[in-house]
Design a protein around this motif. Structure first.
Motif, short mmCIF file in Angstrom:
data_model
loop_
_atom_site.label_atom_id
_atom_site.label_comp_id
_atom_site.label_asym_id
_atom_site.label_seq_id
_atom_site.Cartn_x
_atom_site.Cartn_y
_atom_site.Cartn_z
N GLU A 217 0.81 -1.22 0.00
CA GLU A 217 0.00 0.00 0.00
C GLU A 217 0.84 1.27 0.00
N VAL A 218 2.12 1.20 0.39
CA VAL A 218 2.94 2.42 0.39
C VAL A 218 3.69 2.60 -0.92
N GLU B 149 9.71 5.65 6.33
CA GLU B 149 9.96 6.92 7.02
C GLU B 149 11.26 6.89 7.81
N VAL C 151 7.72 5.83 -3.68
CA VAL C 151 7.06 5.86 -2.38
C VAL C 151 6.85 7.32 -1.98
N ILE D 156 6.63 9.85 1.07
CA ILE D 156 6.97 10.03 2.48
C ILE D 156 6.77 11.49 2.83
N LYS E 111 3.72 3.39 -4.57
CA LYS E 111 2.85 3.99 -5.58
C LYS E 111 2.99 3.29 -6.92
#
Length: 508
Positions: free
Chosen positions: A197-198, A314, A254, A256, A200
């Motif tokens: 899900e993180v 992160e 991703v 962030i 893209k």
């Protein structure tokens, strides 16, 4: 069938002439929209023999019909002289011909319609003939040839599954997929993962990157990405592993803190649907030795002693680095409007290859992607496309050879082959494909209806992904239509097997 071209008026004195297999043919000039070079063509599986495939012509998706095939002759490879003749009409179609000769003006009295039947050879359907120089040129009845070559048993019921229709079906089928999914990749010979899900999008790293002077060692450079510049960071450097630059590296895009970042991995491995009970927190000692928060958030016990480190995006970057990225003018940051639109409408697809053609499945219908097992249990008296069954974490999974299912020529086994596990509302099966290349993110505007001339293939390919900027067309498959009713009944027998059932595997 939708209107293909305007009614041919034989009184029109101008004709576009062309050659096919040494024969001279013509079309009334008023029926021709344009003539173009042959663009890349996406082949449609199980389409009528006359359909070469689909082409992107300045953003429009056109079916390409082979004049050779329409006339019942063997097709040959395209040459530099090959051309597309695009016909006018409510549903435009392009004709692939060996060579375009020119535009000629013929007096009406020179066009002989009464001799059309006499001059016709096998497979031809003529509206007339005329003499041009030392040879006779035949005026083809293209609407009739197209009707014969693309006869449909029923009108097209679904011009477009709506921009999100295919994905919606996949989401409905994904209700049972409650397990979390991971994208796994390799860095310096070690397996890592990020939650699906993180991520893209997953794209191939370009050969040439723009270097940023004075940047951190982890910064590989920037690449063009969706109208902006995407900063690329080396996972090798971020994880303290030996540096290296490899061919065909993969970029995991991703977000962030509202900043899009591309993390460069050596290669992608698979998409896994995992058992939460097999995921453990990273030992506290790792964080203590790292002097702060560990970049590895959790560890997945994949079986056979194999461990996959699940990264926390992160934690990969220092806070001061993130601040600099957020302040940079060239850094890609989704606007509020784009972010809202992305959340509501953005679609993601798994792209895989068969016979050098690109196909797509909604990511929500894909349970996981893995290497093809070395051992598959073959079953007697089953269709040739059914490779057999495997035991995938306690479940009996039927395995379908998608090349055979699409009547494609067999190929030698290669290391890039992958098993794509697809789940629909009632069925679950593994599809063997040549390779998996990327996870594509696109807007509903890129989803276009497949043209009317795809015949029986309409049951499989309802829509296409039309990437206008690159001229690329990807055939979008409907997971629920990949198998016929008889074949789905066959799979029902496997899906009813108990999850704990074990069976002995045999070598293929």
């Amino acid at each position: 069938m939708a209107e293909i071209a305007k009614t041919i008026a034989l009184t029109d004195e101008r004709f576009l002439t062309f050659r096919s297999e040494g024969h001279f043919y013509a079309l009334p000039a008023e029926t021709v929209s344009e003539v173009a070079r042959l663009p890349p063509i996406a082949r449609v599986p199980q389409a009528p023999p006359s359909l070469m495939g689909l082409a992107n012509l300045r953003g429009a998706v056109l079916p390409v019909a082979s004049v050779r095939a329409l006339l019942g002759r063997a097709d040959v490879a395209a040459t530099p002289a090959s051309r597309l003749i695009v016909l006018e009409g409510a549903s435009p179609v392009a004709l692939a011909v060996d060579e375009v000769s020119g535009l000629v003006r013929i007096p009406p009295e020179k066009v002989k319609t009464a001799e059309a039947d006499i001059a016709s050879e096998a497979g031809e359907h003529l509206r007339g003939v005329f003499e041009s120089g030392s040879h006779v040129t035949k005026i083809l009845d293209i609407p009739e040839l197209l009707r014969r070559g693309f006869a449909q048993t029923a009108p097209k019921q679904q011009s477009l599954h709506t921009a999100t229709g295919t994905a919606t079906i996949a989401k409905d089928a994904a209700v049972e997929m409650t397990r979390p999914r991971l994208v796994t990749f390799e860095v310096a010979g070690q397996d890592y993962a990020l939650p699906l899900e993180v991520v893209k999008e997953i794209v191939t790293a370009p050969e040439h990157l723009m270097f940023v002077p004075g940047s951190d060692d982890a910064v590989r450079g920037v690449m063009p990405y969706r109208g902006g510049l995407l900063p690329l960071l080396s996972l090798r450097r971020l994880l303290g592993l030996p540096p290296a630059i490899l061919l065909l590296e993969k970029v995991l895009v991703v977000a962030i803190s509202d900043v899009l970042i591309g993390f460069v991995a050596d290669r992608t491995r698979a998409v896994l649907s995992i058992d939460p009970d097999r995921v453990d927190p990273a030992p506290p000692l790792l964080a203590a030795r790292a002097g702060g928060e560990a970049q590895i958030k959790e560890i997945y016990r994949a079986g056979q002693g194999k461990l996959v480190s699940i990264l926390a995006p992160e934690r990969l970057l220092r806070e001061d680095v993130m601040q600099k990225l957020a302040q940079g003018e060239t850094t890609m940051k989704p606007t509020d409007e784009a972010r809202d639109a992305s959340d509501a409408k953005e679609l993601r697809f798994l792209i895989f290859q068969l016979d050098d053609n690109d196909f797509a499945l909604p990511i929500d219908a894909v349970e996981e992607v893995a290497r093809v097992p070395d051992q598959i249990t073959r079953l007697p008296k089953t269709p040739k496309f059914l490779e057999g069954v495997v035991n995938l974490r306690g479940e009996v999974l039927p395995v379908v050879d998608q090349r055979r299912r699409f009547d494609m020529q067999a190929t030698t086994v290669n290391a890039n082959r992958r098993l794509v596990v697809v789940r629909t509302e009632q069925h679950r099966a593994g599809l063997i494909v040549d390779s998996v290349s990327e996870v594509l993110r696109c807007s509903p505007d890129t989803i276009k209806p497949s043209p009317d001339l795809t015949g029986d293939a309409l049951g499989i390919v309802h829509s296409v992904i039309n990437l206008e900027a690159s001229g690329r067309i990807i055939l979008l498959l409907d997971p629920s239509e990949l198998l016929t009713r008889t074949e789905r009944g066959l799979l029902d027998t496997f899906n009813k097997q108990p999850r704990s059932q074990e069976f002995r595997q045999t070598k293929p």
